[in-house]
Design a protein around this motif. Structure first.
Motif, short mmCIF file in Angstrom:
data_model
loop_
_atom_site.label_atom_id
_atom_site.label_comp_id
_atom_site.label_asym_id
_atom_site.label_seq_id
_atom_site.Cartn_x
_atom_site.Cartn_y
_atom_site.Cartn_z
N ARG A 114 0.83 -1.21 0.00
CA ARG A 114 0.00 0.00 0.00
C ARG A 114 0.86 1.26 0.00
NH1 ARG A 114 -4.31 -2.62 4.33
NH2 ARG A 114 -5.76 -3.44 2.76
N ARG A 141 2.45 1.68 -3.47
CA ARG A 141 1.47 2.12 -4.46
C ARG A 141 1.19 3.61 -4.32
NH1 ARG A 141 -2.71 -2.16 -5.22
NH2 ARG A 141 -1.16 -2.84 -6.74
N GLY A 166 5.84 0.23 -8.36
CA GLY A 166 5.29 -1.08 -8.61
C GLY A 166 5.78 -2.10 -7.59
N THR A 167 5.02 -3.18 -7.39
CA THR A 167 5.37 -4.16 -6.35
C THR A 167 5.33 -5.58 -6.88
OG1 THR A 167 3.05 -4.23 -5.61
CG2 THR A 167 4.54 -2.73 -4.45
N ASP A 225 1.31 -5.95 -7.80
CA ASP A 225 1.23 -5.87 -9.26
C ASP A 225 1.65 -7.19 -9.90
OD1 ASP A 225 0.52 -3.03 -9.47
OD2 ASP A 225 2.49 -2.71 -8.57
#
Length: 455
Positions: A19, A22, A27-28, A46
């Protein structure tokens, strides 16, 4: 700023990091074990990539698989969260060698402060008060007996490479020392692969006070106030609050200044916590250890300081300066956190994994936050930590925070597994806790014996 980071963790802290990333436009990538295929952090990231079977040693502790996942997905940095590899200097070095940024302090600093004996030596150099104790590693019972006689009983035996309450024993006299030392050493060897111990005089009764610090690569170090973590069971924190009712203005300035001095001495970067024991009768405090990572209880500090610690971690790792200076940090109100675990307090807190058939998390109003990775229909795997949520509240004062926490716990409803919600509700409503009249021995010696009598 990074384009993509990999989160080398699971559960609520993985969700928390996703969180924050974002909101920063980053990006994760989530990693998961086969047991966590349907976990919330996997759905929210993502991208997601499996790193191994259910056992932690084959997945969340598998450095090669995690680093391979980072390379395969093009992640520029890895956030380790807490637990697992978060304080593993070998992993931090491997990240550095592969040109992947480790979101935390350097491996060198981790080695310096992660080993309790090294940390004590550095704090003495820095002029930070430490408890009387052994000057180096203790390997034999003969050494332990000699040192204990010199510093006086009661003492605490602690694993040099320890954490999470492992390898710790309280010893009241020489008769208890040998069996306690052997048990603690064996536990430390099993948990950390290192049986080295050290000995400290026990400060009792005491408050467990920790100070949140942040540092950047430009040499800036600030503190975000203190947390009182004295409500513990078996050296594991149960409930935390900020600020501490045991500390006045003068002592607060002294203990936070000592924490900043400690961090500056080792050129600390990223988020960390300096932990102290406070002797309330004398007003003296002593360095206990440093946690070189974000902590479970960081949200209470975020509430009272207004600083997002996880975002600061990512910014600092990216090479940015801290977004706030010490003069800009102000503290407002009072915050409390309760850890909600899938466990049975009436049965010696035995873990209670299983499928959540219904879940309602408390909400509504200003100053209420629930950090969780749970959802209705989710099956809690039996392989990992039993914490399923953290309830954090913030009020204009401590009384308002206490009442808000009581309200939140009354609303918390989970079916399908046994939790400690009712236990936490009784604890937060206990007259001693409401009055702020407790220390590190309160939960184990006063509250639990009475609680376990009830049926």
């Amino acid at each position: 700023m990074f384009n993509k980071i990999l989160i080398a963790n699971r559960g609520e802290i993985a969700v928390r990091i996703i969180r924050a990333a974002r909101e920063l436009g980053v990006g994760t990538v989530a990693i998961y074990s086969t047991a966590d295929r349907d976990a919330l952090h996997v759905h929210l990231a993502d991208e997601a990539i499996c790193v191994g079977p259910a056992r932690s040693t084959e997945s969340y502790l598998n450095m090669n698989n995690i680093l391979s996942a980072a390379v395969a997905t093009g992640a520029q940095a890895i956030h380790p969260g807490f637990g697992f590899l978060s304080e593993n200097s070998k992993f931090a070095r491997l990240c550095e060698e592969m040109n992947i940024k480790f979101i935390g302090p350097s491996a060198k600093v981790m080695d310096m402060m992660g080993d309790k004996i090294n940390a004590r030596a550095e704090m003495i150099k820095a002029g930070v008060p430490v408890t009387p104790g052994s000057e180096g590693e203790v390997h034999t019972t003969d050494e332990a007996v000699k040192i204990a006689e010199e510093i006086g009983y009661p003492i605490m035996l602690k694993a040099s490479a320890g954490g999470g309450g492992k390898g710790i024993r309280k010893v009241n006299n020489v008769e208890e020392l040998v069996p306690a030392f052997e048990a603690a050493q064996a536990e430390a060897q099993a948990a950390f692969g290192n049986g080295a111990m050290f000995i400290e005089r026990m400060i009792f009764p005491a408050r467990h006070i920790e100070v949140q610090i942040l540092g950047d690569s430009q040499g800036n170090v600030i503190h975000l106030g203190e947390r009182d973590c004295s409500l513990q069971r078996n050296n594991q924190k149960v409930l935390e609050e900020s600020p501490s009712v045991a500390i006045g203005h003068t002592l607060r300035n002294e203990i936070t200044a000592a924490a900043v001095k400690a961090a500056q001495h080792v050129s600390y970067e990223n988020a960390g916590t300096i932990e102290f024991l406070l002797d309330e009768s004398s007003g003296k405090f002593y360095f206990m250890e440093m946690n070189t990572r974000v902590q479970v209880e960081h949200p209470v500090t975020e509430f009272v300081s207004g600083v997002d610690i996880v975002k600061e971690q990512i910014r600092v790792a990216n090479g940015n300066e801290l977004s706030v200076k010490q003069k800009d940090v102000t503290f407002s109100g009072h915050a409390i956190e309760c850890r909600i675990n899938a466990e049975n307090p009436k049965f010696n807190f035995a873990p209670s994994p299983g499928k959540i058939t219904n879940l309602f998390l408390p909400s509504g109003g200003v100053g209420l936050r629930v950090d969780s990775a749970m959802y209705s229909g989710y099956s809690i795997p039996p392989y990992y930590d039993s914490m399923i949520a953290k309830v954090i509240v913030h009020g204009e004062n401590r009384f308002e925070a206490l009442m808000k926490m009581q309200r939140a716990l009354l609303e918390f409803d989970v079916e399908g597994v046994i939790t400690n919600v009712d236990f936490q509700l009784e604890l937060i409503s206990d007259p001693h806790v409401v009055a702020g009249d407790y220390d590190t021995s309160f939960l184990g010696n006063v509250f639990l014996p009475e609680y376990q009598k009830e049926d």
